[in-house]
Scaffold this motif. Structure first.
Motif, PDB file in Angstrom:
ATOM      1  N   ARG A   6       0.814  -1.212   0.000  1.00  0.00           N
ATOM      2  CA  ARG A   6       0.000   0.000   0.000  1.00  0.00           C
ATOM      3  C   ARG A   6       0.845   1.258   0.000  1.00  0.00           C
ATOM      4  NH1 ARG A   6      -2.831  -2.896   3.891  1.00  0.00           N
ATOM      5  NH2 ARG A   6      -1.857  -1.677   5.546  1.00  0.00           N
ATOM      6  N   ASP A   7       1.966   1.192   0.679  1.00  0.00           N
ATOM      7  CA  ASP A   7       2.785   2.378   0.857  1.00  0.00           C
ATOM      8  C   ASP A   7       3.879   2.517  -0.195  1.00  0.00           C
ATOM      9  OD1 ASP A   7       2.720   2.199   4.488  1.00  0.00           O
ATOM     10  OD2 ASP A   7       1.284   3.002   3.051  1.00  0.00           O
ATOM     11  N   TRP A   8       3.807   1.740  -1.276  1.00  0.00           N
ATOM     12  CA  TRP A   8       4.873   1.827  -2.287  1.00  0.00           C
ATOM     13  C   TRP A   8       4.990   3.263  -2.762  1.00  0.00           C
ATOM     14  CZ3 TRP A   8       8.262  -1.881  -3.130  1.00  0.00           C
ATOM     15  CH2 TRP A   8       9.184  -1.684  -4.162  1.00  0.00           C
ATOM     16  N   PRO A   9       6.200   3.831  -2.680  1.00  0.00           N
ATOM     17  CA  PRO A   9       6.346   5.280  -2.831  1.00  0.00           C
ATOM     18  C   PRO A   9       6.362   5.745  -4.279  1.00  0.00           C
ATOM     19  CG  PRO A   9       8.471   4.289  -2.444  1.00  0.00           C
ATOM     20  CD  PRO A   9       7.465   3.167  -2.364  1.00  0.00           C
ATOM     21  N   LEU A  10       6.216   7.051  -4.421  1.00  0.00           N
ATOM     22  CA  LEU A  10       6.344   7.704  -5.719  1.00  0.00           C
ATOM     23  C   LEU A  10       7.695   8.398  -5.843  1.00  0.00           C
ATOM     24  CD1 LEU A  10       2.754   9.121  -6.140  1.00  0.00           C
ATOM     25  CD2 LEU A  10       3.904   7.599  -7.736  1.00  0.00           C
ATOM     26  N   THR A  11       8.675   7.893  -5.125  1.00  0.00           N
ATOM     27  CA  THR A  11      10.002   8.480  -5.148  1.00  0.00           C
ATOM     28  C   THR A  11      10.518   8.546  -6.579  1.00  0.00           C
ATOM     29  OG1 THR A  11      10.401   7.458  -3.012  1.00  0.00           O
ATOM     30  CG2 THR A  11      12.315   8.278  -4.203  1.00  0.00           C
ATOM     31  N   GLY A  12      11.036   9.711  -6.954  1.00  0.00           N
ATOM     32  CA  GLY A  12      11.572   9.890  -8.297  1.00  0.00           C
ATOM     33  C   GLY A  12      10.535  10.312  -9.314  1.00  0.00           C
ATOM     34  N   ARG A  13       9.284  10.451  -8.899  1.00  0.00           N
ATOM     35  CA  ARG A  13       8.215  10.830  -9.828  1.00  0.00           C
ATOM     36  C   ARG A  13       7.806  12.290  -9.640  1.00  0.00           C
ATOM     37  NH1 ARG A  13       7.580   7.140 -13.974  1.00  0.00           N
ATOM     38  NH2 ARG A  13       6.871   5.100 -13.251  1.00  0.00           N
ATOM     39  N   THR A  14       8.644  13.094  -9.026  1.00  0.00           N
ATOM     40  CA  THR A  14       8.272  14.471  -8.699  1.00  0.00           C
ATOM     41  C   THR A  14       7.908  15.268  -9.942  1.00  0.00           C
ATOM     42  OG1 THR A  14       9.765  14.391  -6.809  1.00  0.00           O
ATOM     43  CG2 THR A  14       9.046  16.567  -7.546  1.00  0.00           C
ATOM     44  N   GLU A  15       8.700  15.139 -10.993  1.00  0.00           N
ATOM     45  CA  GLU A  15       8.437  15.923 -12.203  1.00  0.00           C
ATOM     46  C   GLU A  15       7.103  15.554 -12.829  1.00  0.00           C
ATOM     47  OE1 GLU A  15      11.598  15.906 -14.994  1.00  0.00           O
ATOM     48  OE2 GLU A  15      13.104  16.640 -13.580  1.00  0.00           O
ATOM     49  N   GLU A  16       6.811  14.245 -12.887  1.00  0.00           N
ATOM     50  CA  GLU A  16       5.520  13.834 -13.439  1.00  0.00           C
ATOM     51  C   GLU A  16       4.360  14.374 -12.604  1.00  0.00           C
ATOM     52  OE1 GLU A  16       7.978  10.024 -14.456  1.00  0.00           O
ATOM     53  OE2 GLU A  16       8.159  11.712 -13.080  1.00  0.00           O
ATOM     54  N   LEU A  17       4.476  14.296 -11.272  1.00  0.00           N
ATOM     55  CA  LEU A  17       3.409  14.781 -10.397  1.00  0.00           C
ATOM     56  C   LEU A  17       3.199  16.278 -10.584  1.00  0.00           C
ATOM     57  CD1 LEU A  17       4.119  12.768  -7.136  1.00  0.00           C
ATOM     58  CD2 LEU A  17       2.051  12.641  -8.531  1.00  0.00           C
ATOM     59  N   GLN A  18       4.297  17.004 -10.694  1.00  0.00           N
ATOM     60  CA  GLN A  18       4.178  18.452 -10.889  1.00  0.00           C
ATOM     61  C   GLN A  18       3.510  18.760 -12.224  1.00  0.00           C
ATOM     62  OE1 GLN A  18       8.238  19.727 -10.398  1.00  0.00           O
ATOM     63  NE2 GLN A  18       8.037  19.952  -8.170  1.00  0.00           N
ATOM     64  N   PHE A  19       3.866  18.011 -13.269  1.00  0.00           N
ATOM     65  CA  PHE A  19       3.255  18.210 -14.582  1.00  0.00           C
ATOM     66  C   PHE A  19       1.750  17.938 -14.522  1.00  0.00           C
ATOM     67  CE2 PHE A  19       1.728  16.483 -18.591  1.00  0.00           C
ATOM     68  CZ  PHE A  19       2.185  17.419 -19.521  1.00  0.00           C
ATOM     69  N   ILE A  20       1.372  16.826 -13.877  1.00  0.00           N
ATOM     70  CA  ILE A  20      -0.051  16.474 -13.786  1.00  0.00           C
ATOM     71  C   ILE A  20      -0.807  17.511 -12.974  1.00  0.00           C
ATOM     72  CG2 ILE A  20      -1.665  14.715 -12.953  1.00  0.00           C
ATOM     73  CD1 ILE A  20       0.651  12.686 -13.358  1.00  0.00           C
ATOM     74  N   ASP A  21      -0.207  17.948 -11.876  1.00  0.00           N
ATOM     75  CA  ASP A  21      -0.878  18.924 -11.022  1.00  0.00           C
ATOM     76  C   ASP A  21      -1.105  20.235 -11.763  1.00  0.00           C
ATOM     77  OD1 ASP A  21      -1.833  19.621  -8.281  1.00  0.00           O
ATOM     78  OD2 ASP A  21      -0.273  21.141  -8.457  1.00  0.00           O
ATOM     79  N   LEU A  46       0.098   7.366  -9.922  1.00  0.00           N
ATOM     80  CA  LEU A  46       0.204   8.809 -10.156  1.00  0.00           C
ATOM     81  C   LEU A  46      -1.165   9.468 -10.106  1.00  0.00           C
ATOM     82  CD1 LEU A  46       2.832   8.818 -13.046  1.00  0.00           C
ATOM     83  CD2 LEU A  46       3.152   9.888 -10.812  1.00  0.00           C
ATOM     84  N   ALA A  47      -2.158   8.826 -10.717  1.00  0.00           N
ATOM     85  CA  ALA A  47      -3.503   9.395 -10.715  1.00  0.00           C
ATOM     86  C   ALA A  47      -4.064   9.460  -9.298  1.00  0.00           C
ATOM     87  CB  ALA A  47      -4.417   8.557 -11.614  1.00  0.00           C
ATOM     88  N   ARG A  48      -3.854   8.429  -8.509  1.00  0.00           N
ATOM     89  CA  ARG A  48      -4.364   8.433  -7.127  1.00  0.00           C
ATOM     90  C   ARG A  48      -3.692   9.524  -6.298  1.00  0.00           C
ATOM     91  NH1 ARG A  48      -7.975   4.846  -5.868  1.00  0.00           N
ATOM     92  NH2 ARG A  48      -8.143   2.828  -6.938  1.00  0.00           N
ATOM     93  N   GLU A  49      -2.423   9.730  -6.496  1.00  0.00           N
ATOM     94  CA  GLU A  49      -1.739  10.792  -5.755  1.00  0.00           C
ATOM     95  C   GLU A  49      -2.271  12.156  -6.168  1.00  0.00           C
ATOM     96  OE1 GLU A  49       0.568  12.680  -3.073  1.00  0.00           O
ATOM     97  OE2 GLU A  49       0.202  10.518  -3.239  1.00  0.00           O
ATOM     98  N   PRO A 172      18.195   4.899 -11.262  1.00  0.00           N
ATOM     99  CA  PRO A 172      18.237   5.712 -10.036  1.00  0.00           C
ATOM    100  C   PRO A 172      16.866   5.820  -9.358  1.00  0.00           C
ATOM    101  CG  PRO A 172      19.469   6.795 -11.794  1.00  0.00           C
ATOM    102  CD  PRO A 172      18.737   5.653 -12.419  1.00  0.00           C
ATOM    103  N   GLN A 173      15.793   5.924 -10.137  1.00  0.00           N
ATOM    104  CA  GLN A 173      14.454   5.987  -9.544  1.00  0.00           C
ATOM    105  C   GLN A 173      14.117   4.675  -8.843  1.00  0.00           C
ATOM    106  OE1 GLN A 173      12.317   7.029 -13.149  1.00  0.00           O
ATOM    107  NE2 GLN A 173      11.795   9.050 -12.334  1.00  0.00           N
ATOM    108  N   THR A 174      14.516   3.563  -9.442  1.00  0.00           N
ATOM    109  CA  THR A 174      14.281   2.267  -8.810  1.00  0.00           C
ATOM    110  C   THR A 174      15.018   2.190  -7.482  1.00  0.00           C
ATOM    111  OG1 THR A 174      13.982   1.184 -10.957  1.00  0.00           O
ATOM    112  CG2 THR A 174      14.564  -0.229  -9.089  1.00  0.00           C
ATOM    113  N   ALA A 175      16.269   2.623  -7.474  1.00  0.00           N
ATOM    114  CA  ALA A 175      17.055   2.595  -6.239  1.00  0.00           C
ATOM    115  C   ALA A 175      16.414   3.472  -5.167  1.00  0.00           C
ATOM    116  CB  ALA A 175      18.488   3.056  -6.517  1.00  0.00           C
TER     117      ALA A 175
END
Length: 874
Positions: A6-21, A46-49, A172-175
């Motif tokens: 449930r808690d699997w993170p969105l680490t490394g997805r900041t740019e995508e989230l900012q674009f969607i927002d 991403l959509a849920r966040e 790097p995002q996977t790590a």
């Protein structure tokens, strides 16, 4: 495990989230975004966040999902907002729109539609109307490989919605995601393997991590998460992979299973083993990829997990039969002999074919050239079991020595020695046996005895020269450097010297030149050793000690950028080899420490140590790694960590590596300095310098004396000036200038030395010199230059990633104390009693009490807690 999912993170997805927002908030033009990508890449996450972010700012949020079953019903995806009963479609559509938007306030509404490619036509029209009327912000996900309804497709084609292609996670995002979900550092080898296995697919990554945690393959070792073994395909993961692959007919299953056991495979040969039409169908369905290399088309599975899943499902007998068929097909195509030999052997050794000792031995030698020692052992043991002789046993022993298998190698060495009949076999066995005894199992005494026995038995000059080359290697590591240079030079002068002794002599010579201060002479011997190593099936693994010796020489000489470049090149070269990341990681960490990047070095060295520890003493590399790691921890001010690491280091000390005794003394000096006992630390640095000088290790002597200078010793300027005339490289000259400036109390000279150190790339020494400049100016009341030097020291310390040396701490916390008073004050702040301080400094308790009385008067302090707060950082 459920919480992890449930808690699997969105680490490394900041740019995508900012674009969607931004797309979801924008007005006038687009009011939303369409997320497209393969299954499992993270579109839904991403959509849920985005929906959660909308809810936090007060928007009314709705979530709808397209499904194959709901597609048969008009507005099936929006059934929760649709009034029961029939009626006019237009009226039902408008009522559903109103229900979706009910309760929207100033923050508006945000509607998310997952898997919109599965929407029925009326649901797709509703989404289209939402966007065109700008009634709500809309976030839509669609699967890239599936066609979406025209009403959905038109939204981004006509510019009403932004479109974002959601890509798989990068390495790097996977790590970063792994470290976030596992709540701790993950070693780079593990992160790289998981990224390659999952291809960055977030959904598959999550299931693989859960599976490997449950199986115990992914575990925390010494605070670092590490994955070992082969993937365990859990039922959940198997179902997920099976769903992605789809139903496999018998013909398709044959294609996939053959490739699971032996990819990549020549298409022409594959067509002899499986139905050509089925191969084409497998490619069309995305199960198989086809690539051309030269004149050959090669087939491989489209995803690594396809192979893992099918191998887990294959029965033993079917797998052995299929491997036998593939090996037989390859036997009829002798082109590309080396590669074909290895591929044939890998398939045949676990097949239903009769064992072939000649094939297995030849293939094991090829595997050794590729540094795949696990495969070398497997093939060579198969050859020995099938009746092969000395050559196969030599390869078994080589593999065990290379992977430092302490418990196994000694027995195999005994078998090898018994099989050596001729002088040539005796010498070849000795070239493997002596290093294994010296560095893996028994220590230098037994290794010396074995070498001396071989020298007494062999009379032919050519064979004796090979043993001379081996002696050069042994002498160098034990610190008998003049003898090492003599033996190496004699051996390497022989034009017909075989490759294995060339490697040994080259490592011995480079190691001796490195520590005696002749770094400028290393290159020819190093180049010859590397050239021989890449062609050697017996001692190619000694490239790592050769690289280590070369980088050590460059670091000691002060050629720090060259050392880092060499280490980085080696790391890239061996990253996919067994043991490669650990060995290259240590060497890279040592080079980073030389540049002053303490945090980077600490992490890399810790990670390397975890992997090296899985191989016992790792042929001495555990000791080498601990030397660097303990110094890094001390420089970072981590006293508990440094003490613990030093204890481990002392336990690993071996007479086989006496050449490193000066470095051990310096590590002790740095740990002692962090404890606050600067007088003892300087004494230890001098002990290291004296020991190095006695052995002719003048490069080590320079480093030891430089360390004393950085700790505040102003007495070594004359000796460093003398060494500047006999030691190669910029370090000795900068260290001599540093010592001279400190001895005369020249604050401006120390600032100039700091600049000089920085130009060489040694940011740590530059920081210490700047700090000493600041303290010197301040003692003289020269406030302006003191502040300038302190600012420079602070900048350099930041570049060194939080380094906390005594000089930097003194500059950061200037107090009107003498050096002795400050030393006692720091020891008090560290928690030592007056008696402990007196014992440590070899003075009376009364003397300590007198100093403390004067310290209290000067600083206006009344207790030890206040003193600790003033002098210690954190």
């Amino acid at each position: 495990m459920g919480e992890l999912a449930r808690d699997w993170p969105l680490t490394g997805r900041t740019e995508e989230l900012q674009f969607i927002d931004r797309a979801a908030r924008s007005g006038g033009g687009t009011r939303g975004v369409l997320l497209s990508g393969a299954a499992g890449v993270g579109k839904t996450r991403l959509a849920r966040e985005t929906v959660a972010a909308g809810a936090r700012r007060g928007a009314v949020t709705r979530w709808a999902t397209g499904t194959a079953s709901a597609r048969a019903l008009p507005l099936g995806a929006f059934a929760a907002w649709t009034e029961p009963g029939g009626g006019d479609a237009s009226r039902t559509l408008n009522r559903t729109l109103d229900a979706l938007l009910h309760g929207a306030g100033p923050a508006g509404a945000l509607v998310a539609v997952d898997d919109a490619h599965l929407l029925d036509d009326l649901s797709a029209l509703l989404v289209h109307q939402l966007v065109l009327r700008q009634a709500a912000a809309v976030v839509i996900t669609v699967r890239a490989e599936h066609p979406a309804p025209d009403a959905v497709t038109a939204l981004w084609k006509d510019g009403h919605l932004e479109r974002l292609e959601v890509q798989p996670l990068s390495e790097p995002q996977t790590a970063a995601a792994l470290e976030a979900v596992l709540r701790g550092p993950v070693d780079s080898t593990t992160a790289g393997r998981l990224w390659k296995l999952t291809r960055g697919n977030a959904l598959i990554l999550r299931h693989v991590v859960e599976s490997e945690l449950k199986a115990g393959n992914l575990r925390r070792v010494r605070g670092t998460w590490r994955w070992s073994g082969t993937p365990s395909v859990s039922p959940v993961l198997a179902d997920l992979v099976a769903t992605r692959m789809g139903e496999l007919s018998g013909r398709l299953r044959d294609v996939v299973d053959l490739l699971a056991l032996g990819e990549p495979f020549d298409i022409a040969l594959l067509a002899q083993l499986a139905d050509p039409a089925a191969i084409e169908e497998a490619e069309a369905r995305g199960l198989v990829t086809v690539e051309q290399a030269g004149d050959t088309l090669w087939a491989g599975l489209a995803h690594p997990l396809y192979g893992e899943a099918r191998r887990a499902a294959l029965g033993t007998l079917r797998a052995r039969r299929l491997r036998g068929r593939m090996a037989t097909a390859l036997a009829g195509h002798p082109e590309h002999h080396g590669d074909n030999t290895l591929r044939r052997a890998v398939l045949a050794v676990d097949s239903d074919l009769p064992p072939d000792p000649v094939l297995f031995t030849e293939a094991a030698a090829h595997a050794a050239l590729l540094m795949d020692m696990a495969l070398v052992e497997r093939l060579a043991r198969g050859a020995v079991a099938a009746g092969a002789g000395f050559e196969a046993q030599l390869l078994v022993t080589t593999a065990l020595a290379a992977t430092t298998r302490h418990d196994d190698v000694k027995d195999e060495l005994a078998v090898l020695s018994a099989m050596a009949v001729t002088d040539a076999e005796l010498v070849r066995a000795t070239l493997v046996r002596v290093p294994a005894l010296a560095y893996v199992t028994s220590g230098p005494a037994e290794a010396e005895a074995v070498l001396e026995e071989a020298e007494s038995r062999v009379e032919q000059d050519g064979f004796r020269l090979q043993l001379t080359a081996l002696r050069a290697y042994l002498e160098a590591t034990q610190g008998r450097l003049a003898r090492a240079v003599e033996c190496a030079t004699t051996a390497l002068a022989a034009p017909e010297l075989p490759g294995e002794p060339v490697i040994l002599a080259s490592v011995g010579l480079v190691a001796a030149l490195a520590v005696t201060g002749r770094a400028d002479d290393m290159a020819p011997a190093a180049a010859r050793g590397h050239e021989a190593a890449v062609r050697s099936s017996q001692l190619g693994f000694l490239r790592a000690p050769l690289i280590m010796a070369e980088t050590t020489g460059l670091i000691l000489a002060g050629y720090l950028r060259e050392a880092e470049d060499l280490a980085a090149g080696f790391r890239e070269e061996v990253r996919d080899q067994e043991f490669g990341n650990e060995l290259s990681g240590f060497i890279m960490g040592d080079a980073e420490l030389g540049r002053g990047r303490v945090a980077d070095a600490t992490r890399r060295l810790r990670e390397a140590l975890v992997g090296l520890r899985e191989h016992g003493n790792a042929g001495g590399f555990v000791y080498f790694c601990l030397l660097s790691l303990t110094r890094a921890l001390a420089l970072a001010g981590d006293l508990p960590g440094a003490r613990s690491s030093l204890a481990e280091l002392e336990a690993e000390r071996s007479p086989s590596f006496a050449v490193l005794d000066p470095e051990l003394a310096l590590v002790r000096a740095w740990v002692t300095a962090v404890e606050g006992a600067l007088s003892d630390a300087i004494t230890l640095a001098h002990e290291g310098a004296d020991g190095a000088a006695r052995r002719g290790q003048y490069a080590h002597e320079v480093l030891a004396l430089q360390t004393a200078v950085c700790l505040g010793d102003a007495s070594v300027a004359a000796r460093l000036a003398e060494l500047a005339g006999r030691v190669d490289g910029p370090r000795v000259r900068a260290a001599a200038a540093h010592a001279a400036a400190l001895s005369t109390g020249d604050g401006e000279g120390l600032r100039a030395v700091s600049v000089r150190w920085e130009e060489t790339g040694d940011l740590l020494s530059a920081a210490d010199a700047a700090a000493q400049s600041a303290s010197t100016h301040l003692r003289r009341g020269e406030r302006a230059p003191a502040h300038a030097a302190a600012a420079r020291a602070h900048r350099l310390a930041q570049a060194c990633q939080g380094v906390r040396t005594p000089a930097l701490l003194e500059a950061a916390r200037p107090v009107p104390l003498t050096r002795r008073e400050r030393e006692i004050a720091v020891l008090v702040a560290r928690g030592l009693t007056n008696q402990q301080i007196a014992d440590r400094l070899v003075v009376s308790v009364r003397t300590v009490e007198g100093h403390l009385y004067r310290i209290g008067n000067k600083l206006g302090l009344t207790n030890r807690r206040e003193l600790a707060a003033l002098l210690l950082d954190g």
